[in-house]
Scaffold this motif. Structure first.
Motif, PDB file in Angstrom:
ATOM      1  N   ALA A   1      -0.298  -4.758  -3.697  1.00 22.46           N
ATOM      2  CA  ALA A   1      -1.629  -4.714  -3.136  1.00 22.46           C
ATOM      3  C   ALA A   1      -2.521  -4.018  -4.151  1.00 22.46           C
ATOM      4  CB  ALA A   1      -1.600  -3.948  -1.820  1.00 22.46           C
TER       5      ALA A   1
ATOM      6  N   ILE B   1      -3.276   2.014  -5.573  1.00 28.07           N
ATOM      7  CA  ILE B   1      -3.660   3.224  -4.863  1.00 28.07           C
ATOM      8  C   ILE B   1      -3.703   4.374  -5.855  1.00 28.07           C
ATOM      9  CG2 ILE B   1      -2.957   4.916  -3.121  1.00 28.07           C
ATOM     10  CD1 ILE B   1      -1.780   2.670  -1.524  1.00 28.07           C
TER      11      ILE B   1
ATOM     12  N   ARG C   1       6.729   5.627   9.396  1.00 30.63           N
ATOM     13  CA  ARG C   1       6.744   5.285   7.969  1.00 30.63           C
ATOM     14  C   ARG C   1       8.135   5.559   7.394  1.00 30.63           C
ATOM     15  NH1 ARG C   1       2.502   5.059   3.956  1.00 30.63           N
ATOM     16  NH2 ARG C   1       1.018   5.580   5.609  1.00 30.63           N
TER      17      ARG C   1
ATOM     18  N   GLU D   1       8.155   3.664   2.106  1.00 30.11           N
ATOM     19  CA  GLU D   1       6.729   3.441   2.340  1.00 30.11           C
ATOM     20  C   GLU D   1       5.942   4.756   2.204  1.00 30.11           C
ATOM     21  OE1 GLU D   1       6.405  -0.007   5.657  1.00 30.11           O
ATOM     22  OE2 GLU D   1       7.488   1.777   6.315  1.00 30.11           O
TER      23      GLU D   1
ATOM     24  N   LEU E   1       2.741   2.956   0.384  1.00 30.64           N
ATOM     25  CA  LEU E   1       2.283   1.635   0.824  1.00 30.64           C
ATOM     26  C   LEU E   1       3.141   1.143   1.982  1.00 30.64           C
ATOM     27  CD1 LEU E   1       0.450  -0.889   0.212  1.00 30.64           C
ATOM     28  CD2 LEU E   1       2.362  -1.732  -1.163  1.00 30.64           C
ATOM     29  N   LEU E   2       2.489   0.791   3.080  1.00 33.65           N
ATOM     30  CA  LEU E   2       3.199   0.196   4.218  1.00 33.65           C
ATOM     31  C   LEU E   2       3.454  -1.273   3.954  1.00 33.65           C
ATOM     32  CD1 LEU E   2       1.160   1.772   7.148  1.00 33.65           C
ATOM     33  CD2 LEU E   2       3.471   2.394   6.448  1.00 33.65           C
TER      34      LEU E   2
ATOM     35  N   ARG F   1       3.219  -3.724   5.896  1.00 34.13           N
ATOM     36  CA  ARG F   1       2.188  -4.603   6.461  1.00 34.13           C
ATOM     37  C   ARG F   1       0.918  -4.650   5.615  1.00 34.13           C
ATOM     38  NH1 ARG F   1       2.118  -0.263  10.273  1.00 34.13           N
ATOM     39  NH2 ARG F   1       0.207   1.004  10.166  1.00 34.13           N
ATOM     40  N   GLU F   2       0.815  -3.749   4.606  1.00 30.82           N
ATOM     41  CA  GLU F   2      -0.340  -3.755   3.708  1.00 30.82           C
ATOM     42  C   GLU F   2      -0.124  -4.648   2.487  1.00 30.82           C
ATOM     43  OE1 GLU F   2      -2.100   0.708   4.520  1.00 30.82           O
ATOM     44  OE2 GLU F   2      -0.477   0.480   3.058  1.00 30.82           O
TER      45      GLU F   2
ATOM     46  N   GLU G   1      -0.084  -7.736  -0.005  1.00 35.24           N
ATOM     47  CA  GLU G   1      -0.919  -8.913  -0.193  1.00 35.24           C
ATOM     48  C   GLU G   1      -0.140 -10.148   0.249  1.00 35.24           C
ATOM     49  OE1 GLU G   1      -3.932  -9.258  -1.013  1.00 35.24           O
ATOM     50  OE2 GLU G   1      -4.587  -7.522  -2.172  1.00 35.24           O
TER      51      GLU G   1
ATOM     52  N   GLN H   1       3.877 -12.716   2.308  1.00 33.64           N
ATOM     53  CA  GLN H   1       3.991 -11.347   1.781  1.00 33.64           C
ATOM     54  C   GLN H   1       5.329 -11.134   1.086  1.00 33.64           C
ATOM     55  OE1 GLN H   1       3.244  -9.425   5.589  1.00 33.64           O
ATOM     56  NE2 GLN H   1       1.362  -8.496   4.802  1.00 33.64           N
TER      57      GLN H   1
END
Length: 439
Positions: free
Chosen positions: A14, A17, A121, A125, A128-129, A131-132, A134, A178
């Protein structure tokens, strides 16, 4: 896209971060971080040789008493795997020989079960989870959409009786996209495919064709180590793809699988492209640009034909045919390309694999000797592809009683592996033991 060939595993992150630099070290080859898999599956082809739970390679594994298809080191591994294996165990017993979901479908089924049992979590994770991730659903072409739909249909077919209330098709389409875009292929020290997994935090890393870190595996834990000097505040870069090929090929793969064009220094300078596309010396006249483009098109076509042909059922006749394809393509490409050209090397590598499968050790060794030096030039420093080639060649030499050459090749593999895997890795210990046994 999860890579089912012998290529390097990949994951598209994604958006980056800020703050990942806290994991950095100024010292080259020091552990950056370790990340346990969020979910993983052992490939069907390795069952019986590796533990289903910890991926250990050993003799004397014992079977699951119910399905008779999963193998474990001991009772602890079997208990540890049961929360996930019980899903497949029931399905395998129900379908018998007709149970054949793809590796991606199996992985997604396990992810769904984990999401239902884990609300907090997970250790994988921290940043980054899952579900996040891309998904890039809006960028899928018709062929990828069809593959996604086929995977969804297979999930329903094999698991709907064993997973109550599967997510709707839109949610499944996003989850499969994903996983396809962020999944990792777990490989052993010779880059043989062991399984597939998702590592959310590791997926944060952006791509570079000159990466400053490398991802290796200790069982089902991903370990990230620096292979270049990294200063505090600098971004860490992994490679998503096999870096053997020239810039145009790499970006075709990145665009097709990960939906972006690389702008790293290697791609903007194309510094290695000339060597990777080396033309035969001492030709009566240099080939015209169109002749070279035509040969590149031929090479790409034969690579794709070879990939499809590997799935034929008749093993003996198919391997003879595959070897014939390799030899014929090398002969044709050799009219223009040097032996160090990456397309020639690709077919040599495939031929070496066929020879190994057919136990033609001399043939495999001959190809390996042609491949290993150009690999050292074309790949970045501390490449696992180079290490695995030295390792295969060293073991071939020892098997053919060429002790001096075998030890030399193993030591070259070891020098790379100690950086890429870490000096305490069991693969490193195995290679050291092989060298010691020759003294």
């Amino acid at each position: 896209m999860i890579n089912d060939s012998r290529g390097t595993a990949a994951a598209h992150p994604a958006e980056r971060i800020e703050g990942t630099e806290r994991f950095l070290s100024r010292r080259r080859a020091v552990l950056v971080f370790a990340c346990p898999a969020y979910s993983y599956v052992l490939t069907v082809n390795e069952r019986g040789a590796h533990c289903e739970h910890c991926f250990s390679r050993r003799d004397g594994l014992f079977k699951c008493g119910k399905c008779k298809q999963a193998f474990y080191c001991n009772v602890d591994c079997q208990r540890g795997d049961w929360p996930m294996h019980k899903l497949e165990c029931s399905a395998m017993c129900a379908y018998g020989e007709n149970w054949c979901p793809s590796e991606t479908v199996r992985l997604v089924a396990r992810i769904i079960m984990r999401q239902r049992t884990t609300t907090e979590r997970t250790p994988s994770e921290r940043l980054l989870l899952l579900r996040e991730f891309e998904a890039h659903l809006d960028k899928l072409d018709s062929e990828k959409e069809e593959m996604n739909q086929a995977d969804i249909a297979a999930l329903h077919h094999f698991y709907s009786r064993h997973i109550i209330d599967l997510p709707d098709d839109q949610a499944l389409a996003e989850l499969f996209a994903q996983v396809n875009c962020n999944g990792f292929t777990i490989e052993d020290e010779e880059l043989s495919h062991l399984g597939s997994a998702v590592f959310p935090d590791v997926a944060l890393m952006n791509h570079s064709c000159s990466p400053n870190v490398i991802v290796t595996y200790k069982g089902t834990v991903a370990e990230v180590r620096a292979v270049q000097e990294i200063n505090p505040g600098e971004e860490i870069f992994n490679s998503y793809i096999d870096l053997l090929y020239p810039t145009e090929d790499r970006n075709e793969r990145l665009l097709d699988s990960y939906f972006f064009t690389c702008q790293c220094k290697e791609c903007t300078t194309k510094s290695k492209d000339k060597a990777k596309m080396e033309i035969r010396k001492k030709l009566s006249s240099p080939p015209e640009p169109e002749e070279i483009r035509s040969m590149v098109r031929y090479a790409k076509n034969v690579i794709e034909e070879f990939r499809r042909a590997k799935h034929y059922k008749n093993i003996l006749s198919n391997n003879l045919f595959l070897l014939f394809m390799c030899e014929l393509s090398q002969e044709k490409m050799g009219a223009i390309f040097a032996d160090t050209n990456v397309y020639m090397l690709h077919m040599m590598y495939q031929a070496m694999g066929v020879c190994l499968y057919m136990q033609d050790w001399d043939g495999a060794m001959s190809y390996g000797e042609k491949i290993v030096q150009p690999y050292s030039v074309h790949y970045p420093a501390y490449s696992l592809n180079v290490a695995s080639m030295y390792l295969k060649l060293g073991r071939l030499y020892l098997g053919l009683e060429r002790k001096t050459q075998g030890i030399k090749a193993l030591k070259k593999a070891l020098a790379i592996m100690e950086v890429a895997h870490g000096k305490d890795h069991h693969y490193v210990a195995e290679v050291k033991r092989e060298i010691e046994e020759q003294k």
